[in-house]
Write a protein that holds these residues in place. Structure first.
Motif: not given
Ligand SMILES: [Zn+2]
Length: 79
Positions: A53-79
């Motif tokens: 992301x703009x702030x961090x690089x992350x190594x391996x994330x499982x599908x569940x955590x990737x899903x959560x990341x996407x939801x956070x991303x959507x909430x932030x872009x909607x805010x």
């Protein structure tokens, strides 16, 4: 007369199991692949990713955590 011998080595296949562990939640996945590079491609198809992301690089994330990341991303872009 029947003679039983060991299996033919040429007809056997070496299978390497490669384990991925989610850096966020610790979930593990095992895939069979000839190399870690091939395993990475298989894992990506299963929804595993590294990311940045703009702030961090992350190594391996499982599908569940990737899903959560996407939801956070959507909430932030909607805010
Ligand atoms: Zn996870």
């Amino acid at each position: 007369m029947l003679i039983l011998k060991k299996p033919t080595p040429d007809e056997l296949e070496v299978v390497i199991q490669i384990r991925a562990e989610c850096c966020n939640c610790g979930q593990q996945a095992l895939v069979e692949a000839p190399s870690t590079e091939a395993a990475a491609i298989k894992l990506q198809r299963l929804g595993w990713h590294s990311f940045e992301t703009d702030e961090i690089c992350g190594t391996n994330f499982c599908p569940n955590c990737i899903h959560e990341l996407k939801e956070i991303e959507q909430q932030e872009s909607a805010a």
